[in-house]
Design a protein around this motif. Structure first.
Motif, PDB file in Angstrom:
ATOM      1  N   ARG A  79      -4.827   5.775   6.878  1.00 15.26           N
ATOM      2  CA  ARG A  79      -5.375   4.668   6.097  1.00 15.26           C
ATOM      3  C   ARG A  79      -6.892   4.770   6.010  1.00 15.26           C
ATOM      4  O   ARG A  79      -7.484   4.427   4.992  1.00 15.26           O
ATOM      5  N   TRP A 134       1.176   5.487  10.194  1.00 17.08           N
ATOM      6  CA  TRP A 134       1.720   5.058   8.916  1.00 17.08           C
ATOM      7  C   TRP A 134       2.222   6.260   8.143  1.00 17.08           C
ATOM      8  O   TRP A 134       1.684   7.362   8.264  1.00 17.08           O
ATOM      9  N   ASN A 181       0.812  -1.217   0.000  1.00 17.45           N
ATOM     10  CA  ASN A 181       0.000   0.000   0.000  1.00 17.45           C
ATOM     11  C   ASN A 181       0.849   1.273   0.000  1.00 17.45           C
ATOM     12  O   ASN A 181       0.313   2.371   0.160  1.00 17.45           O
ATOM     13  N   ASN A 187      -7.447   7.765   3.774  1.00 22.29           N
ATOM     14  CA  ASN A 187      -6.672   7.629   2.544  1.00 22.29           C
ATOM     15  C   ASN A 187      -6.071   8.972   2.119  1.00 22.29           C
ATOM     16  O   ASN A 187      -6.149   9.380   0.956  1.00 22.29           O
TER      17      ASN A 187
END
Lengths: 139, 139
Positions: free
Chosen positions: B65, B45, B25, B68
């Motif tokens: 995440r 992340w 990803n 997004n």
């Protein structure tokens, strides 16, 4: 081995039930710090089985993404991690374990005590930091 | 924004070039600890852009995440994280940043200083730990 699923945000964030949110690959992130020094030793992954075994045995178990297999830390290196405390974060997709490594006291396969032995300098290059002289290393 | 790719294990593990191994990803895991107390504040992340911005601006950027989207920590909460040090791990798929949160000094949207405010007890249930009284919380 399975864990329940939290059905509300409140259950997830404030509940007393461990209800990990595993990702699409069935994993949560796990950060291990040294129980005495607080240093971050490594970041790895746990599937449900690894997490359940870590909670039950009080020794760190992970899931190796590269080997696609359960992995008891220290099984081959001797760097078994005795777990002093396990914490879970607000949305239960990460765990923090405080550990004491056995063996030579290290956690990194490269030979450093911590896997995070390189500092990203201001210009973006990497600088290795030597382990403190009073700590054991292997390799 | 892009980073080079390490072509050998030695480059990856001992090199001086930041060559992150982003997952499928496009993300690496990022653990943030408090630069003064050492406490793990959060695990999040970073995509290439978030990492590059963190290195360049010395303020923590992540990739959400769930949304997004790139996310400058503290943009809405005021809990901007000034970065004291950035480290990368042996296989360059995780970074460790030492930060000082601005605003109320916290890092967690639930209102605790750290996202890891619950201990997994021996019987597998979760126990909330109150923040130390000398630390500010919000919410």
């Amino acid at each position: 081995m399975s864990f329940p699923t939290a059905t509300t945000k409140t259950e997830l964030e404030r509940g007393q039930v461990l209800a990990p949110q595993f990702d699409a690959n069935g994993l949560v992130a796990a950060v291990a710090t040294h129980a005495d020094t607080g240093e971050v030793l490594m970041l790895a992954w746990m599937n449900a089985e690894a997490l359940a075994l870590t909670v039950r045995t009080r020794q760190a178990h992970y899931f190796s993404r590269s080997r696609n297999a359960l992995w008891k830390k220290g099984e081959s290196s001797g760097q078994v991690q005795d777990v002093e405390e396990i914490r879970v974060d607000c949305d239960q997709d990460a765990v923090w374990i405080k550990v004491r490594p056995r063996g030579d006291g290290g956690a990194c396969h490269v030979g450093f005590r911590s896997c995070f032995y390189r500092v990203v300098t201001a210009d973006g290059t990497l600088q290795e930091e030597p382990d403190p002289p009073n700590m054991h290393t292997h390799g």
